[in-house]
Every structure is written in structure tokens, then in C-alpha cells.
Design a protein around this motif. Sequence first.
Motif, PDB file in Angstrom:
ATOM      1  N   GLN A 223       0.989  -1.316  -0.020  1.00  0.00           N
ATOM      2  CA  GLN A 223      -0.091  -0.044  -0.124  1.00  0.00           C
ATOM      3  C   GLN A 223       0.961   1.251   0.018  1.00  0.00           C
ATOM      4  OE1 GLN A 223      -3.049   0.224   3.164  1.00  0.00           O
ATOM      5  NE2 GLN A 223      -3.616   2.149   2.827  1.00  0.00           N
ATOM      6  N   ASP A 224       1.960   1.339   0.837  1.00  0.00           N
ATOM      7  CA  ASP A 224       2.730   2.670   0.927  1.00  0.00           C
ATOM      8  C   ASP A 224       3.890   2.522  -0.097  1.00  0.00           C
ATOM      9  OD1 ASP A 224       1.031   3.498   3.029  1.00  0.00           O
ATOM     10  OD2 ASP A 224       2.180   2.507   4.379  1.00  0.00           O
ATOM     11  N   LYS A 225       4.135   1.690  -0.766  1.00  0.00           N
ATOM     12  CA  LYS A 225       5.250   1.447  -1.942  1.00  0.00           C
ATOM     13  C   LYS A 225       5.014   2.363  -3.072  1.00  0.00           C
ATOM     14  CE  LYS A 225       8.293  -1.578  -4.359  1.00  0.00           C
ATOM     15  NZ  LYS A 225       8.290  -2.983  -4.749  1.00  0.00           N
ATOM     16  N   ALA A 226       6.092   3.344  -3.264  1.00  0.00           N
ATOM     17  CA  ALA A 226       5.927   4.135  -4.691  1.00  0.00           C
ATOM     18  C   ALA A 226       6.427   3.255  -5.881  1.00  0.00           C
ATOM     19  CB  ALA A 226       6.862   5.298  -4.451  1.00  0.00           C
ATOM     20  N   VAL A 227       5.664   3.534  -6.776  1.00  0.00           N
ATOM     21  CA  VAL A 227       6.041   3.063  -7.997  1.00  0.00           C
ATOM     22  C   VAL A 227       6.941   3.710  -8.979  1.00  0.00           C
ATOM     23  CG1 VAL A 227       5.110   1.872 -10.315  1.00  0.00           C
ATOM     24  CG2 VAL A 227       3.712   1.785  -8.241  1.00  0.00           C
ATOM     25  N   VAL A 228       8.161   3.615  -8.969  1.00  0.00           N
ATOM     26  CA  VAL A 228       9.564   4.427  -9.322  1.00  0.00           C
ATOM     27  C   VAL A 228       9.762   3.683 -10.780  1.00  0.00           C
ATOM     28  CG1 VAL A 228      11.448   5.557  -9.176  1.00  0.00           C
ATOM     29  CG2 VAL A 228       9.882   4.874  -7.212  1.00  0.00           C
ATOM     30  N   TRP A 229       8.932   3.669 -11.578  1.00  0.00           N
ATOM     31  CA  TRP A 229       9.124   2.957 -12.965  1.00  0.00           C
ATOM     32  C   TRP A 229       9.149   4.096 -14.186  1.00  0.00           C
ATOM     33  CZ3 TRP A 229       4.640  -1.335 -12.683  1.00  0.00           C
ATOM     34  CH2 TRP A 229       5.066  -1.949 -11.581  1.00  0.00           C
ATOM     35  N   ARG A 230       9.923   3.840 -14.936  1.00  0.00           N
ATOM     36  CA  ARG A 230      10.021   4.595 -16.446  1.00  0.00           C
ATOM     37  C   ARG A 230       8.631   4.208 -17.297  1.00  0.00           C
ATOM     38  NH1 ARG A 230      14.401   7.717 -16.968  1.00  0.00           N
ATOM     39  NH2 ARG A 230      15.965   6.866 -15.923  1.00  0.00           N
TER      40      ARG A 230
END
Length: 262
Positions: free
Chosen positions: A86-93
Motif C-alpha cells: 500500500q505505501d510503496k511508490a511505483v518508481v518506473w519509467r
Amino acid sequence: MKNIKNIILVGSGKGGVGKSTIAVNLSVALAQEKLNVGLLDADIYGPSIPKMLGIMTKPKASDNKKILPFEKFKIKFMSIGNLIPQDKAVVWRAPMVVRALNQLLQDIEWGELDILIIDLPPGTGDIQLSLSQNLNITGSVIVSTPQEIALVDVRRAINMFKKVNVDIIGIIQNMSYFHSDEDEKKIYLFGKDGVKKESEKLNINFLGEIPLIEEIGRNSDQGIPIASLLKTKSSKKFTAIARNIISKINNKNDQNVKIEFE
């Protein structure tokens, strides 16, 4: 996706206009018209639909390794928010996001659906283009608040859909006015009828308006879409908009794929 009769994109081009709230309540309202409805949250970076529908857990898989969508309020739904912490950021290109979304589309076992609503992220980027170009889209529904600062971005979204040949079913004015439960006087916080005037200017169907009411936000935080509470004034507004959309789809579709409602 062969078992899905109609795919509708809900977009804006602008963040913060209540697009996900509209998508959730519109899906519930359509399901109450005796339609089989699915809802896909395509906002990979900021999925909010799991919270609005009150299910934050991971989905189960079928015997053939497909993702089984959740079922609640008579709709089926799935979000990337149910697959990551729930609290994880999606850091994707962007290419990774598009691949993840395409994989999600292929792996969900929707079954037979009359309508699949896809809630788009803000902007006019890779996700919007990928879905528009790779799926058989019935049409798009645009959401905006009345003020000019929102309509600037909405015009870009409208032009994007036109460029990729996606029909625009109509536009919804969200947060049209404010009034408290105690006072029925309408207060136009963001200006009056900005979206309605824009729809007339651009010759786009005006599907209806949703006011800025405390019960809508409160119920969204509690995971209970206001459209599921049939006796409220707000739910009746979503019902009217849902029926407008069904009529527009039926006018567009061939006779053999028309959808009926009561």
C-alpha cells in the motif's frame, strides 16, 4: 478481452478533478442497471480505487493462472494497487508502466462483461496512447471541474482522443457547486457551468453534473461508493449520467451489441 462488449475510458488530462471518484460511482450505477460491469484502475503511479471500494488485499488466481478480479457492489474490479504494498511508490519509467499495464490486461479473467470502465491517470501520455491504440475502445468519458485552469488540460485530452480516433461519449462536470446538508443554497466555488459551456462550444455531449458534497468524499474514504446508496440525491445523479452513457453507446453500436437497462 473478446468477452467484453464495450470498453470506456474515463479520462481528464487534469489531476485532482475527481476522475477516479466518477469512475467508481459510474461503474456502480451502471451495474445497478442490470449490466455486467468491470472496472480497471490504470493509474499505475497513484491507484486509489482499492481504497474507494474498501479492498486493499491481493487478488487470488484461477486454476489457469489468471488474476481473479474482486467483486463488490455488483461490479468486478482490479488495480495495480492490489498487487503492490500500500505505501510503496511505483518508481518506473514509462515503458515499464506500459508493459505492466498490458500484462495486467492480459492476465485478468473478467468473464462476460457488457462494459469495462478503465480509469486513466492524469495527462496525455504513454498509458492513454497505448490503451487507445491497442484496444477496441467504444468511447471515452471526460471529467472536469468548471474552472478554466482545469479546462485547459481537458482540451488537450479531448484533442488527444480525437487524434487516436477514440469517440468522445460526453463530458461530466464534477464539483459543479457546493452546498451543505443543512443549506440547499448552491455556492459555485469553481465558477458556474464552465464545462457545460465548453461542451456546447466543442459540440460534445454534456452528460451531467455532480456537486461537491461532503457525503461523496466521506463515503469514498470509507470504501462505500455513494452510488450504492440508492436513496441519496447524489446516487440519483450518477444513475442519470449512467443512463445517458448507455443511450449514447446504443446510438453508436450496431443492433446486435446494444445493451439494455431497466
